[in-house]
Design a protein around this motif. Structure first.
Motif, PDB file in Angstrom:
ATOM      1  N   VAL A 117       0.226   4.154   0.775  1.00 18.71           N
ATOM      2  CA  VAL A 117      -0.050   4.956   1.974  1.00 18.71           C
ATOM      3  C   VAL A 117       0.959   4.619   3.069  1.00 18.71           C
ATOM      4  O   VAL A 117       1.453   5.503   3.765  1.00 18.71           O
ATOM      5  CB  VAL A 117      -1.499   4.740   2.460  1.00 18.71           C
ATOM      6  CG1 VAL A 117      -1.751   5.462   3.787  1.00 18.71           C
ATOM      7  CG2 VAL A 117      -2.493   5.215   1.402  1.00 18.71           C
ATOM      8  N   ASN A 161       0.842  -1.181   0.000  1.00 20.33           N
ATOM      9  CA  ASN A 161       0.000   0.000   0.000  1.00 20.33           C
ATOM     10  C   ASN A 161       0.886   1.242   0.000  1.00 20.33           C
ATOM     11  O   ASN A 161       1.660   1.447   0.938  1.00 20.33           O
ATOM     12  CB  ASN A 161      -0.899  -0.026   1.235  1.00 20.33           C
ATOM     13  CG  ASN A 161      -1.920   1.067   1.227  1.00 20.33           C
ATOM     14  OD1 ASN A 161      -1.820   2.049   0.494  1.00 20.33           O
ATOM     15  ND2 ASN A 161      -2.927   0.917   2.067  1.00 20.33           N
ATOM     16  N   GLY A 180       4.046   6.549   2.798  1.00 16.23           N
ATOM     17  CA  GLY A 180       3.936   7.995   2.921  1.00 16.23           C
ATOM     18  C   GLY A 180       3.309   8.687   1.724  1.00 16.23           C
ATOM     19  O   GLY A 180       3.433   9.899   1.570  1.00 16.23           O
ATOM     20  N   TYR A 181       2.620   7.937   0.865  1.00 16.68           N
ATOM     21  CA  TYR A 181       1.975   8.490  -0.323  1.00 16.68           C
ATOM     22  C   TYR A 181       0.465   8.284  -0.249  1.00 16.68           C
ATOM     23  O   TYR A 181      -0.081   7.377  -0.878  1.00 16.68           O
ATOM     24  CB  TYR A 181       2.529   7.833  -1.593  1.00 16.68           C
ATOM     25  CG  TYR A 181       3.990   8.082  -1.803  1.00 16.68           C
ATOM     26  CD1 TYR A 181       4.427   9.212  -2.475  1.00 16.68           C
ATOM     27  CD2 TYR A 181       4.944   7.189  -1.315  1.00 16.68           C
ATOM     28  CE1 TYR A 181       5.779   9.455  -2.663  1.00 16.68           C
ATOM     29  CE2 TYR A 181       6.296   7.425  -1.496  1.00 16.68           C
ATOM     30  CZ  TYR A 181       6.700   8.556  -2.166  1.00 16.68           C
ATOM     31  OH  TYR A 181       8.033   8.795  -2.348  1.00 16.68           O
ATOM     32  N   PRO A 182      -0.250   9.116   0.508  1.00 14.77           N
ATOM     33  CA  PRO A 182      -1.686   8.913   0.686  1.00 14.77           C
ATOM     34  C   PRO A 182      -2.549   9.361  -0.504  1.00 14.77           C
ATOM     35  O   PRO A 182      -3.705   8.966  -0.607  1.00 14.77           O
ATOM     36  CB  PRO A 182      -2.014   9.761   1.913  1.00 14.77           C
ATOM     37  CG  PRO A 182      -1.003  10.843   1.893  1.00 14.77           C
ATOM     38  CD  PRO A 182       0.247  10.212   1.334  1.00 14.77           C
ATOM     39  N   LEU A 183      -2.002  10.168  -1.401  1.00 15.95           N
ATOM     40  CA  LEU A 183      -2.761  10.662  -2.547  1.00 15.95           C
ATOM     41  C   LEU A 183      -2.542   9.762  -3.749  1.00 15.95           C
ATOM     42  O   LEU A 183      -1.405   9.434  -4.076  1.00 15.95           O
ATOM     43  CB  LEU A 183      -2.273  12.073  -2.895  1.00 15.95           C
ATOM     44  CG  LEU A 183      -3.300  13.171  -3.069  1.00 15.95           C
ATOM     45  CD1 LEU A 183      -4.159  13.314  -1.834  1.00 15.95           C
ATOM     46  CD2 LEU A 183      -2.603  14.470  -3.381  1.00 15.95           C
ATOM     47  N   ASP A 190       1.092  14.893  -1.116  1.00 17.65           N
ATOM     48  CA  ASP A 190       0.018  15.866  -0.904  1.00 17.65           C
ATOM     49  C   ASP A 190      -0.208  16.601  -2.221  1.00 17.65           C
ATOM     50  O   ASP A 190       0.382  16.247  -3.251  1.00 17.65           O
ATOM     51  CB  ASP A 190       0.366  16.842   0.234  1.00 17.65           C
ATOM     52  CG  ASP A 190       1.713  17.536   0.046  1.00 17.65           C
ATOM     53  OD1 ASP A 190       2.179  17.675  -1.105  1.00 17.65           O
ATOM     54  OD2 ASP A 190       2.305  17.940   1.064  1.00 17.65           O
ATOM     55  N   VAL A 212       1.093   8.258  -7.431  1.00 19.94           N
ATOM     56  CA  VAL A 212       0.884   8.544  -6.014  1.00 19.94           C
ATOM     57  C   VAL A 212       1.678   9.789  -5.657  1.00 19.94           C
ATOM     58  O   VAL A 212       2.652  10.137  -6.319  1.00 19.94           O
ATOM     59  CB  VAL A 212       1.301   7.355  -5.112  1.00 19.94           C
ATOM     60  CG1 VAL A 212       0.384   6.162  -5.334  1.00 19.94           C
ATOM     61  CG2 VAL A 212       2.748   6.974  -5.329  1.00 19.94           C
TER      62      VAL A 212
END
Length: 158
Positions: free
Chosen positions: A60, A58, A63-66, A112, A109
């Motif tokens: 996320v 994942n 550190g890549y939530p987008l 932000d 990804v």
């Protein structure tokens, strides 16, 4: 051309249910010999039935939530070099060639919105990329899956 038979589907269905299962455990669960399972897996691998065995991580957690999808319009004669350049952008985690208005669909990804802007600039900086359209993913509703296809059985046998 159909490359898998009903036994192959049984093996794949068992693997999809529990991907960590060993060949011996698969054989026990299916009631067939370990050698048969191993031979089937080897044959399916040679015929291209398996995608990469890279574990799905994942983004996320990294550190890549987008996540966004980018439709890219390119100069077609330069497609091979454009693809090579895009593969050098770490945030491009998947790319597909398309028919229709756009030439490529990228899944990217980002950390932000500001990072997404940076990644888009990197894509647009690739020689031969003419323009792009970015769509932000709001959430994954149906994850990648093949279990329903395995449950249905070989295509064209209904």
């Amino acid at each position: 051309m159909q490359i898998l038979d009903s036994t192959d589907f049984r093996v794949l269905r068992a693997m999809a249910t529990d991907p960590r299962r060993t060949v011996v455990a698969l054989a026990q669960r299916l009631g067939i010999s370990r050698n048969t399972v191993q031979a089937r897996l080897s044959r399916m691998e040679k015929k291209g039935a398996f995608l990469s065995f890279e574990r799905r991580i994942n983004p996320v957690a990294l550190g890549y939530p987008l996540m966004a999808f980018v439709h890219v319009h390119v100069q077609q004669p330069r497609l091979a070099e454009i693809t090579a350049d895009l593969s050098a952008v770490p945030e491009v985690i998947e790319a597909h060639g398309l028919t229709g208005a756009a030439d490529l669909l990228l899944r990217i990804v980002a950390v932000d919105a500001e990072d997404l802007f940076r990644v888009n600039k990197a894509i647009l900086a690739v020689p031969g990329v003419e323009r792009s359209d970015t769509t932000l993913a709001m959430g994954e509703l149906i994850p990648y899956r093949v279990a329903p296809l395995l449950d249905r059985g070989p295509a064209g046998t209904e």
